[in-house]
Design an enzyme around this catalytic site. Structure first.
Site, PDB file in Angstrom:
ATOM      1  N   LYS A  85       0.860  -1.200   0.000  1.00 51.11           N
ATOM      2  CA  LYS A  85       0.000   0.000   0.000  1.00 51.11           C
ATOM      3  C   LYS A  85       0.884   1.235   0.000  1.00 51.11           C
ATOM      4  O   LYS A  85       1.880   1.305   0.731  1.00 51.11           O
ATOM      5  CB  LYS A  85      -0.903  -0.040   1.241  1.00 51.11           C
ATOM      6  CG  LYS A  85      -1.987   1.040   1.272  1.00 51.11           C
ATOM      7  CD  LYS A  85      -2.863   0.887   2.520  1.00 51.11           C
ATOM      8  CE  LYS A  85      -4.001   1.895   2.572  1.00 51.11           C
ATOM      9  NZ  LYS A  85      -4.822   1.750   3.790  1.00 51.11           N
ATOM     10  N   SER A 132      -9.739   1.805   2.866  1.00 50.29           N
ATOM     11  CA  SER A 132      -8.881   2.571   1.979  1.00 50.29           C
ATOM     12  C   SER A 132      -7.873   1.724   1.199  1.00 50.29           C
ATOM     13  O   SER A 132      -7.336   2.180   0.199  1.00 50.29           O
ATOM     14  CB  SER A 132      -8.118   3.617   2.796  1.00 50.29           C
ATOM     15  OG  SER A 132      -7.248   2.996   3.726  1.00 50.29           O
ATOM     16  N   SER A 155      -9.881  -0.504   7.066  1.00 50.96           N
ATOM     17  CA  SER A 155      -9.278  -0.316   5.746  1.00 50.96           C
ATOM     18  C   SER A 155      -8.584  -1.538   5.151  1.00 50.96           C
ATOM     19  O   SER A 155      -8.219  -1.523   3.982  1.00 50.96           O
ATOM     20  CB  SER A 155      -8.301   0.854   5.782  1.00 50.96           C
ATOM     21  OG  SER A 155      -9.003   2.060   5.730  1.00 50.96           O
TER      22      SER A 155
END
Lengths: 500, 506, 114
Positions: free
Chosen positions: A78, A153, A177
């Site tokens: 990420k 997210s 997330s």
């Protein structure tokens, strides 16, 4: 009957010389690149660096060295997790071009175990969102239906694992997330106990809630990744100094059935879930667990409806302070043509941050400001204590809590953007684990009428990731929800085959 | 404009905030060195630059140094303390928040007693990180000398002629500071001075701060108000920053004292505000920035768990505290019977007081030891630029010399003028030098008597004067005898023999 | 460029989210909002506070406002110096530097008034 595309199997084959790391990496880079125009899962695909690294691993293997338990395993990271010398932006324009001179502890540990970073994945700017539509670069899309969001997210990481661009990905989870996009994309995602995994190198959203964790195809790969990244880190003063279990070995040694496992079903999670498809899938999963020998009972978490409010106050308060450093002074975007420092800072921030980030900074600044601190921030902190107490009390009576990860399946792009509160509502069942600091896993447990994945959330006691993973592992051995792939995914193992 | 304010009928009320840089090797939250004077931005790392994803990890040394400071100031110290974030935007603050302490600070409710008798309450002692340093290019005078100015571009014009830019050096960012906050207890500039000296002395005793004002190791902020005599509520207080020396503090207090009284007497009111001391102009001026910074939005630092110290470790730290300078000073007066002045001088530095006490331990005459240390040793060390700890004459050696004098092994005058300088120069023991210099006193009374008789014979006038009642005449003979014996005769013996001889013959 | 001093509101029950409050918070947060953004932000903040006000229903004044991680931690570091970054590396991401970073030696910002 090993899944050839699993991280475990890739590492075994690379270590035993059945395939080269280079061929593994090439195949995954090809898939990542092919899917990128449609999914936007990556912020960058680091083909050159990944190939160079694979070459080093193959050279080491040729010298008879063992690169480690993740030898040659491609991993997507990420883009709010720092990678030395590789641009890390948290999908924010304010960090455009920022190349940190350090890697996050998790990245160092994965690389030390032989993993290869193939790229950085897309996210809601600074982790603020539940759909990856708030990315400052471009939105990510759901591999099951490109008109829909992958969740967020960590939507890019979930999509990348879903389409087989990488068997493992790292995400971060502040209010859901990791788990929510895992649920919406039909993969397995783990948010560890707060403090279990070092946060050093994770671009902070809300420090007391953030935790890094893996995405994988199944519980065993998630365990393999957790084994590599868990453990005390002297660079993180909130890092737990608690022994780390060998999770993968424990799963492999565990019986197939769940006799003795006590499962709690929080009544509020099912009551608050209005989606019949989701409820039905979760109820079926619970029935499977019961069939596997687990004892199931209802428990109560009455503060569940207050989770989002509590989470919004605490996470935005911390974010308003954590994001203060992006001011155009030392790094990142600086606005042009300003006369003095206050203008320069304000203009840089206003240009660099997206609308959702600004909303959260505003709320967070407000709840900490003079006169409002007691009524908002301090009250939310007390309620957080109550939520933690309530969660731990429930986990005193049972080993794990089970329920839906998300009240909804993947929604359409734009559907929840106009009213931020409808977006926040998606976190209803996930924020509790962050507020309480306990570990939780989301694993696929079925599909809705449109074929969209549904996730089962399994929550365990602090440092008992193994309990949640065991329940998911047993479930995955008894069912094949986790093996279902979207049409977009290749799903097959790298074809390159043996070396030579 | 304020010089003519009439100060009578008014009371000055001052509180001080002192930032003392803790003498640790590394910064508070990272491993960067705290060495002073390094080239700009060479002592920085991702943590103290506030780069994304980095985390603060507090230093045990800084935490314990601050704890010892709090204990020495008689504060209440909790076993569990925590850091807080103080939020404000300023380019010398890389994260735009300072990690400090507030609600859960290290020490509270302490006090420091001043030699003049004032009991100064210490509101709190807390640990925090320092900010970096700004260099304003418009401040031309020191530009040329600044290492921050790019080579070959002294005016900064390379930046599109931007002479107004500000440069940022983050070497100091993250340096550990103990902030020591007094109550509004000081009532005069003399007390302000006394407090600053006493605190600095205490910190030096604790060895937690090197006390170098010129390097910014101790910095002050004063909050100053005035009120009419007899009033019990405090006036509006003005905070004054940019005080870079004790002299600046005193001048600023003096200035504000007069300015505030003049303002009130002229019918204006004093605003509660922050002002900057302008040393060149000798006045304070309203600070233009940071007006909105009063809303610091403190909240618990989520990147650092509460720090828990065990009661046992706290006891160890308490036990490690040296006797504080004021207690020691009072003890020197009370139990060693030293004059106030001597006790003050001898306790100014911990090493000096240690030296003194060690010497007294071996030679019990405290006043005599004090005289030697103050009148001879300190001056000599100062000339040689030596610290007391590096004195070539050790407490043992000094005590041995004093014993030798007491036992009559060397004349005091010879010891002072000849032996002691040689000891300083060579570090050798007194007894050896006395032998070598041939200063061993004549203990042969008959031989001295011979010299006495010779002297009387050579000075008949003196004998006559003595017989006529001028007893002083004996003194003129003294010098002659001492000269003849090359100072080796004990002056007391010589005096006694002269008198006896003159009495006998008159 | 004097900025207004924040006037603390002491009675939270009296909170009305209006433009003035939004502007004050934006200044504290160093955000420059357009008119439209301010209007939208005012509405958003009001709705959020309405949601958050429900916390009062379950608040327990006796609960601790501090929650740390579960389990043992080792938060203190030993006082051992570690290498700093080379100055060029420290300044590598810095905006507003015209020349090579190592030639500048410092971060550079528009004038700061004190």
């Amino acid at each position: 009957m090993a899944d050839e595309s699993s991280a475990r199997e890739i590492a075994r084959r690379v270590r035993e010389g059945e395939v080269t790391a280079a061929s593994v990496i090439d195949a995954h880079l090809t898939r990542a690149t092919a899917a990128q125009p449609r999914l936007g899962a990556f912020t960058i695909i680091a083909a050159e660096a990944a190939r160079a690294r694979a070459g080093e691993l193959d050279a080491a293997l040729a010298r008879g060295e063992d690169p480690g338990p993740l030898a040659g395993v491609p991993i997507a990271v990420k883009d709010n997790i720092c990678t030395r010398g590789m641009v890390t932006t948290a999908a924010s324009r304010i960090l455009a071009g920022f190349a940190p001179p350090y890697s996050a502890t998790v990245v160092e540990r994965l690389e030390a175990a032989g993993a290869v970073v193939i790229g950085k994945t897309n996210l809601d700017e600074f982790g603020m969102g539940s759909s990856t539509e708030n990315s400052g670069l471009h939105p990510a899309r759901n591999p099951w239906d490109e008109a829909r969001v992958p969740g967020g997210s960590s939507g890019g990481s979930a999509a990348a694992v879903c389409v087989g661009a990488a068997p493992l990905a790292l995400g971060s989870d502040t209010g859901g997330s990791i788990r929510q996009p895992a649920s919406l994309c039909g993969v397995t995602g783990l948010k560890p106990t707060y403090g279990r995994v070092s946060r050093f190198g994770l671009i902070a959203f809300a420090s007391s809630l953030d935790q890094i964790g893996p995405f994988a195809r199944d519980a065993r790969d998630a365990a393999l990744a957790l084994d590599a990244i868990a453990g005390h880190d002297g660079r993180d003063a909130t890092s737990a100094d608690e022994p780390v279990e060998a999770h993968l070995a424990a799963l492999e040694a565990a019986p197939e059935r769940l006799e003795g496992m006590r499962v709690g079903l929080p009544r509020e999670h099912l009551d608050l879930c209005r989606d019949d498809g989701v409820r039905a899938a979760v109820e079926a999963a619970v029935a499977t667990l019961r069939d596997l020998g687990a004892t199931v009972r209802e428990v109560s978490l009455p503060l569940t409806p207050h989770g989002i409010a509590c989470y919004q106050v605490i996470s935005t308060a911390e974010a308003s302070s954590n994001l203060a450093r992006y001011d155009g002074v030392h790094y990142g975007h600086r606005a042009e043509g300003t006369e003095n420092i206050v203008e320069m800072m304000s203009a840089s921030r206003s240009e660099g941050f997206g609308a959702e980030v600004k909303r959260r900074i505003m709320l967070g600044t407000f709840v900490l400001s003079s006169g409002y601190y007691d009524a908002y921030y301090l009250r939310a902190q007390r309620v957080r204590s109550l939520i933690r107490r309530e969660t731990l009390a429930a986990l005193d009576e049972v080993d794990v809590l089970v329920g839906p990860t998300s009240p909804v399946t993947a929604f359409r792009l734009g559907e929840r953007l106009t009213d931020p509160l409808t977006m926040y509502a998606v976190d209803a069942f996930t924020v509790g684990a962050n507020l309480a600091g306990v570990p939780a896993v989301s694993a696929p447990c079925g599909a809705d009428a449109d074929g969209l994945p549904i996730g089962l959330q399994v929550t365990a006691r602090p440092f008992r990731e193994i309990d949640a993973l065991r329940v998911v592992d047993a479930f995955q051995r008894a069912t094949d929800h986790h093996a279902r792939r979207p049409a977009l995914a290749d799903g097959r193992a790298p074809k390159e085959g043996s070396r030579g | 404009m304020t010089a003519d304010a009439d100060l009578t009928g008014w009371e000055l009320v001052v509180g001080l905030e002192v930032h003392a840089q803790l003498a640790t090797r590394t910064k508070l939250f990272c491993g960067c060195s705290t060495r002073f004077g390094a080239p700009p931005n060479t002592q920085t790392c991702p943590v103290c630059l506030g780069l994304p994803g980095t985390l603060p990890v507090p230093s045990r040394a800084a935490f314990e140094a601050c704890t010892r400071t709090a204990l020495a100031l008689r504060c209440r110290v909790e076993l569990e303390t925590g850091f807080e974030r103080k939020n404000y935007y300023y380019p010398d603050l890389p994260k735009n928040y300072q990690i400090s302490q507030d609600a859960r600070c290290l020490g509270r409710d302490g006090h420091l007693d001043l030699p003049g008798g004032r009991h100064v309450t210490i509101d709190n002692v807390h640990l925090e990180e320092d900010a970096g340093k700004l260099i304003h290019l418009r401040d031309a005078p020191f530009l040329q000398a600044s290492p921050l100015v790019p080579r070959g571009d002294p005016s900064g014009t390379r930046q599109g002629g931007d002479r107004t830019a500000t440069l940022v050096d983050l070497n100091r960012a993250g340096t550990p500071l103990a902030e020591i906050v007094t109550g509004p207890d000081l009532r005069s500039t003399d007390e302000v001075r006394e407090y600053m000296e006493a605190l600095r002395r205490l910190l030096a005793y604790l060895e937690v701060c090197d006390g170098k004002m010129e390097e910014g190791s101790i910095r002050f902020e004063a909050s100053i108000s005035v009120r009419r005599d007899g009033e019990t509520t405090l006036g509006k207080r003005v905070e004054v920053k940019n005080l870079n020396s004790t002299a600046a503090v005193l001048k600023a207090v003096e200035h504000e004292h007069r300015r505030q009284i003049a303002a009130i007497e002229a019918g204006q009111s004093v605003a509660q505000e922050t002002r900057l001391w302008d040393d060149a102009r000798g006045r304070t001026a309203l600070m233009r920035s940071k007006e909105d910074a009063h809303d610091y939005r403190y909240f618990p630092e989520p990147d650092i768990v509460p720090i828990v110290i065990t009661a046992a470790r706290l006891d160890e730290l308490r036990a490690s505290l040296p006797e504080d300078p004021e207690t020691r000073r009072r003890r020197f007066v009370a139990t060693l019977a030293l004059p106030d002045y001597d006790a003050g001088v001898l306790t100014a530095e911990r090493a000096l007081a240690d030296y003194f006490e060690e010497t007294v331990g071996k030679h019990g005459d405290a006043k005599e030891v004090a005289n030697w240390v103050m009148n001879l040793l300190l001056g000599a060390l100062h000339e040689r630029e030596l610290a007391i700890a590096d004195s070539p004459v050790t407490p043992d050696a000094l005590a041995a010399l004093l014993k030798l004098i007491e036992a009559g092994g060397v004349a005091k005058d010879a010891a002072r003028k000849k032996v002691f300088p040689k000891m300083l120069e060579t570090g050798r023991p007194a007894a050896e030098l006395v032998d070598e210099l041939g200063l061993k006193p004549m203990d042969d009374t008959d031989a001295i008597l011979g010299h006495v008789r010779d002297a009387i014979a050579a000075n008949p006038k003196a004998a006559e004067d003595y017989a006529a009642g001028k007893k002083n005449a004996a003194k003129s003979l003294m010098g002659a005898v001492m000269k003849a014996t090359r100072g080796k005769a004990d002056p007391k013996t010589v005096g006694r023999l002269i008198t006896e001889e003159l009495d006998r013959s008159s | 460029m004097a900025e207004p001093v924040a006037e603390p509101v002491t009675d939270p029950a009296s909170v009305t989210v209006d433009r003035a409050l939004v502007d004050r918070v934006a200044l504290l947060a160093r955000l420059r909002l357009t008119d439209d953004e301010s209007t939208a932000m005012t509405a958003h903040l009001a709705r959020m506070l309405e949601l958050v006000d429900h916390l009062a229903e379950v608040d327990d004044p006796a609960a601790s406002p501090y929650t740390g991680p579960a389990g043992a931690t080792r938060p203190l570091r030993e006082d051992e110096p570690r290498p700093s970054l080379p100055v060029a590396e420290a300044l590598r991401n810095a905006p507003g530097l015209a020349g090579a970073p190592e030639d500048e030696g410092a971060f550079r910002v528009p004038a700061v008034l004190e």
